[in-house]
Design an enzyme around this catalytic site. Sequence first.
Site, PDB file in Angstrom:
ATOM      1  N   GLU A 161       4.658  -7.454  51.586  1.00 24.32           N
ATOM      2  CA  GLU A 161       3.262  -7.735  51.606  1.00 24.32           C
ATOM      3  C   GLU A 161       3.240  -9.058  50.971  1.00 24.32           C
ATOM      4  O   GLU A 161       3.650  -9.088  49.914  1.00 24.32           O
ATOM      5  CB  GLU A 161       2.214  -6.705  50.873  1.00 24.32           C
ATOM      6  CG  GLU A 161       1.962  -5.670  51.907  1.00 24.32           C
ATOM      7  CD  GLU A 161       1.290  -4.483  51.246  1.00 24.32           C
ATOM      8  OE1 GLU A 161       0.362  -4.705  50.377  1.00 24.32           O
ATOM      9  OE2 GLU A 161       1.143  -3.085  51.507  1.00 24.32           O
ATOM     10  N   LYS A 210      16.349   3.421  53.851  1.00 25.97           N
ATOM     11  CA  LYS A 210      15.262   2.550  53.228  1.00 25.97           C
ATOM     12  C   LYS A 210      14.751   3.115  52.066  1.00 25.97           C
ATOM     13  O   LYS A 210      14.329   2.213  51.092  1.00 25.97           O
ATOM     14  CB  LYS A 210      13.984   3.299  54.245  1.00 25.97           C
ATOM     15  CG  LYS A 210      12.505   2.676  54.010  1.00 25.97           C
ATOM     16  CD  LYS A 210      12.535   1.093  54.120  1.00 25.97           C
ATOM     17  CE  LYS A 210      11.308   0.553  53.367  1.00 25.97           C
ATOM     18  NZ  LYS A 210      11.067  -0.810  53.230  1.00 25.97           N
ATOM     19  N   ASN A 225      12.737  -6.173  33.442  1.00 23.72           N
ATOM     20  CA  ASN A 225      11.738  -6.035  32.445  1.00 23.72           C
ATOM     21  C   ASN A 225      12.089  -5.405  31.141  1.00 23.72           C
ATOM     22  O   ASN A 225      11.657  -5.813  30.103  1.00 23.72           O
ATOM     23  CB  ASN A 225      10.454  -5.292  33.174  1.00 23.72           C
ATOM     24  CG  ASN A 225       9.877  -6.001  34.334  1.00 23.72           C
ATOM     25  OD1 ASN A 225       9.980  -7.290  34.182  1.00 23.72           O
ATOM     26  ND2 ASN A 225       9.176  -5.271  35.013  1.00 23.72           N
ATOM     27  N   PHE A 262      33.618   7.540  40.867  1.00 20.94           N
ATOM     28  CA  PHE A 262      33.572   8.462  39.865  1.00 20.94           C
ATOM     29  C   PHE A 262      32.886   7.958  38.642  1.00 20.94           C
ATOM     30  O   PHE A 262      32.263   6.679  38.791  1.00 20.94           O
ATOM     31  CB  PHE A 262      34.970   9.007  39.199  1.00 20.94           C
ATOM     32  CG  PHE A 262      34.742  10.059  38.404  1.00 20.94           C
ATOM     33  CD1 PHE A 262      33.965  11.088  38.437  1.00 20.94           C
ATOM     34  CD2 PHE A 262      35.858  10.217  37.351  1.00 20.94           C
ATOM     35  CE1 PHE A 262      33.857  12.027  37.568  1.00 20.94           C
ATOM     36  CE2 PHE A 262      35.806  11.238  36.518  1.00 20.94           C
ATOM     37  CZ  PHE A 262      34.989  12.225  36.212  1.00 20.94           C
ATOM     38  N   CYS A 268      34.170  -0.877  27.155  1.00 21.99           N
ATOM     39  CA  CYS A 268      33.133  -1.842  26.987  1.00 21.99           C
ATOM     40  C   CYS A 268      31.603  -0.904  27.534  1.00 21.99           C
ATOM     41  O   CYS A 268      30.723  -1.047  26.541  1.00 21.99           O
ATOM     42  CB  CYS A 268      33.245  -2.663  27.999  1.00 21.99           C
ATOM     43  SG  CYS A 268      34.794  -3.883  27.248  1.00 21.99           S
TER      44      CYS A 268
HETATM   45  N1  LIG Z   1       3.234  -2.241  53.451  1.00 21.98           N
HETATM   46  C1  LIG Z   1       4.396  -2.751  53.356  1.00 21.98           C
HETATM   47  O1  LIG Z   1       4.880  -3.783  52.914  1.00 21.98           O
HETATM   48  C2  LIG Z   1       5.544  -1.726  53.947  1.00 21.98           C
HETATM   49  C3  LIG Z   1       6.718  -2.189  54.054  1.00 21.98           C
HETATM   50  C4  LIG Z   1       7.815  -1.330  54.566  1.00 21.98           C
HETATM   51  C5  LIG Z   1       7.464   0.064  54.978  1.00 21.98           C
HETATM   52  N2  LIG Z   1       6.238   0.419  54.787  1.00 21.98           N
HETATM   53  C6  LIG Z   1       5.878   1.792  55.169  1.00 21.98           C
HETATM   54  O2  LIG Z   1       5.270   1.576  56.453  1.00 21.98           O
HETATM   55  C7  LIG Z   1       4.393   2.710  56.579  1.00 21.98           C
HETATM   56  C8  LIG Z   1       2.897   2.148  56.836  1.00 21.98           C
HETATM   57  O3  LIG Z   1       2.592   1.212  55.636  1.00 21.98           O
HETATM   58  P1  LIG Z   1       1.144   0.372  55.669  1.00 21.98           P
HETATM   59  O4  LIG Z   1       1.391  -0.360  54.307  1.00 21.98           O
HETATM   60  O5  LIG Z   1       1.212  -0.467  57.004  1.00 21.98           O
HETATM   61  O6  LIG Z   1       0.133   1.401  55.665  1.00 21.98           O
HETATM   62  P2  LIG Z   1      -1.357   1.147  55.601  1.00 21.98           P
HETATM   63  O7  LIG Z   1      -1.950   2.256  54.858  1.00 21.98           O
HETATM   64  O8  LIG Z   1      -1.698  -0.089  55.416  1.00 21.98           O
HETATM   65  O9  LIG Z   1      -1.652   1.485  57.101  1.00 21.98           O
HETATM   66  C9  LIG Z   1      -1.423   2.779  58.024  1.00 21.98           C
HETATM   67  C10 LIG Z   1      -2.453   2.456  59.050  1.00 21.98           C
HETATM   68  O10 LIG Z   1      -2.383   4.127  59.986  1.00 21.98           O
HETATM   69  C11 LIG Z   1      -3.671   4.232  60.372  1.00 21.98           C
HETATM   70  N3  LIG Z   1      -3.661   5.745  60.482  1.00 21.98           N
HETATM   71  C12 LIG Z   1      -3.558   6.815  59.859  1.00 21.98           C
HETATM   72  N4  LIG Z   1      -3.570   7.878  60.767  1.00 21.98           N
HETATM   73  C13 LIG Z   1      -3.337   7.571  61.851  1.00 21.98           C
HETATM   74  C14 LIG Z   1      -3.381   8.198  63.029  1.00 21.98           C
HETATM   75  N5  LIG Z   1      -3.178   9.659  63.072  1.00 21.98           N
HETATM   76  N6  LIG Z   1      -3.320   7.632  64.008  1.00 21.98           N
HETATM   77  C15 LIG Z   1      -3.182   6.288  64.272  1.00 21.98           C
HETATM   78  N7  LIG Z   1      -3.366   5.314  63.065  1.00 21.98           N
HETATM   79  C16 LIG Z   1      -3.466   6.165  62.024  1.00 21.98           C
HETATM   80  C17 LIG Z   1      -4.518   4.051  59.037  1.00 21.98           C
HETATM   81  O11 LIG Z   1      -5.859   4.022  59.521  1.00 21.98           O
HETATM   82  C18 LIG Z   1      -3.908   2.694  58.658  1.00 21.98           C
HETATM   83  O12 LIG Z   1      -4.734   1.915  59.318  1.00 21.98           O
HETATM   84  C19 LIG Z   1       4.417   3.505  55.340  1.00 21.98           C
HETATM   85  O13 LIG Z   1       5.145   4.679  55.824  1.00 21.98           O
HETATM   86  C20 LIG Z   1       5.010   2.554  54.417  1.00 21.98           C
HETATM   87  O14 LIG Z   1       5.779   3.346  53.551  1.00 21.98           O
HETATM   88  C21 LIG Z   1       5.339  -0.300  54.480  1.00 21.98           C
END
Ligand SMILES: NC(=O)c1ccc[n+]([C@@H]2O[C@H](COP(=O)([O-])OP(=O)(O)OC[C@H]3O[C@@H](n4cnc5c(N)ncnc54)[C@H](O)[C@@H]3O)[C@@H](O)[C@H]2O)c1
Length: 438
Positions: A161, A210, A225, A262, A268
Amino acid sequence: MNISIFGLGYVGAVSLACLTRDGHRVIGVDVDATKLNLIAAGRTPVLEEGMVDLMSRGAASGRLAVTQDVDRAVRESEISLVCVGTPSAANGNQDRGALLQVARQLAAATRDKAEPHIFVFRSTVVPGTVEDVLVPIMEEVSGKREGHDFFVCFQPEFLREGSSIRDYDNPPFTIVGAGSAYPVEQLRTLFGSLPCEFIATSIRTAETLKYACNNFHALKITFANETARICEALGVNPFEVMELVCKDTLLNISAAYLKPGFAFGGSCLPKDLRATMYLAKTRDVDLPMLGGVLTSNQAHVEHAINKVIGSGCRRVGMLGLSFKAQTDDLRESPMVTMAERFIGKGLSLLVFDPEVLLSNLLGANRRFIELHVPHLGSLMRDDIAAVIRDSEVIVVGLKDQRVMDGLQRHLRDDHLVVDLAGLSNPGALRGRIVGLCW
Ligand SMILES: NC(=O)c1ccc[n+]([C@@H]2O[C@H](COP(=O)([O-])OP(=O)(O)OC[C@H]3O[C@@H](n4cnc5c(N)ncnc54)[C@H](O)[C@@H]3O)[C@@H](O)[C@H]2O)c1
């Protein structure tokens, strides 16, 4: 391609925007009608650099649609990307509610679809989820067979993000976990032109990768940190220290020390960790992660000991005694810890280590044996054949041509080999070969 995307949060919305930009026809699905309305109006549902522009151009292109009609989205696409959220449940487990719901809906939508559809799970899931949970549900609901009538794969997402469009366009690699070639080739068509390596692997490996990546990132942040907290107590500039740490691309920022094997030992790492923890204690600095490192290392030694003792074999042969190959240094060697435990448990033990032949030992190491482990000296043999012949279980702690030759020549079918060293070609050996964690 015609692509449907389920879940339009950070991952889904950015994928939707970028795939539309790249000329594909994309149909987005979300349970949140507000997000769909925003996208339909050419606005972004997530705040990310570049998204405002991409979304308005996407809407204007005519290649972008949104719907809550899952059947339509599946019907009008060849590939579906699933990007719904997988947040933490109260007990720390993953909340798979959204994922299970979408899997059922997708499966129902494929019932009447003649063409083989590809479902790409991109949400981060606990390893095993796709094959053990999602595929059985989808096969049951659709009445069709995965790998024949429809295809499922897992493609982890690595965007961050805040820089997600840049990350989408420049990922570290593209990983596709799949059980058959067809979905891999389709995803290669879709993502193969990105400037990174495209790697096909198993679904479980991709799922596990992942978590390994995210855990590693968390570990790195915490390391920086904790180092900063000890620097603060010492009046040292933590930025300078960490910048210098990162300048070493040979041992620090590299693949060094990142291969399973292992436990660590030697003269050290254990002592310097202990001194760091003592220093932190005297300065009232809390370093739980660094403080856990020796505990974790000991757990690894216990794991190896349990594999040997749990085998029920009473006669143990150890190949290797020093803490790593090409040294005779026995100080804090986890192999010595193991040997002492075997003796303590009343097992009979013989040891071969070409670098630690008593007759060749000099100075500090000879003194170390005489002072600390004199009982081990008498168990050492200079003939690997004798050690293998007289043992039921062979513990290999040394990856060395002499050891490999000895194993090849002297192992019998009734031998058990516990491999701590990661032997290169265990399949070429007789006996039952058991890896430490592999
Ligand atoms: N945010 C990141 O930077 C990031 C990076 C890599 C992987 N991920 C993974 O990707 C996945 C999504 O992350 P995100 O941050 O985009 O999540 P998010 O919470 O921003 O978005 C999830 C979306 O799914 C929708 N949703 C929920 N139930 C649903 C359904 N039944 N049908 C259709 N849509 C539905 C929600 O309304 C929401 O808009 C997660 O598993 C997260 O761990 C996130």
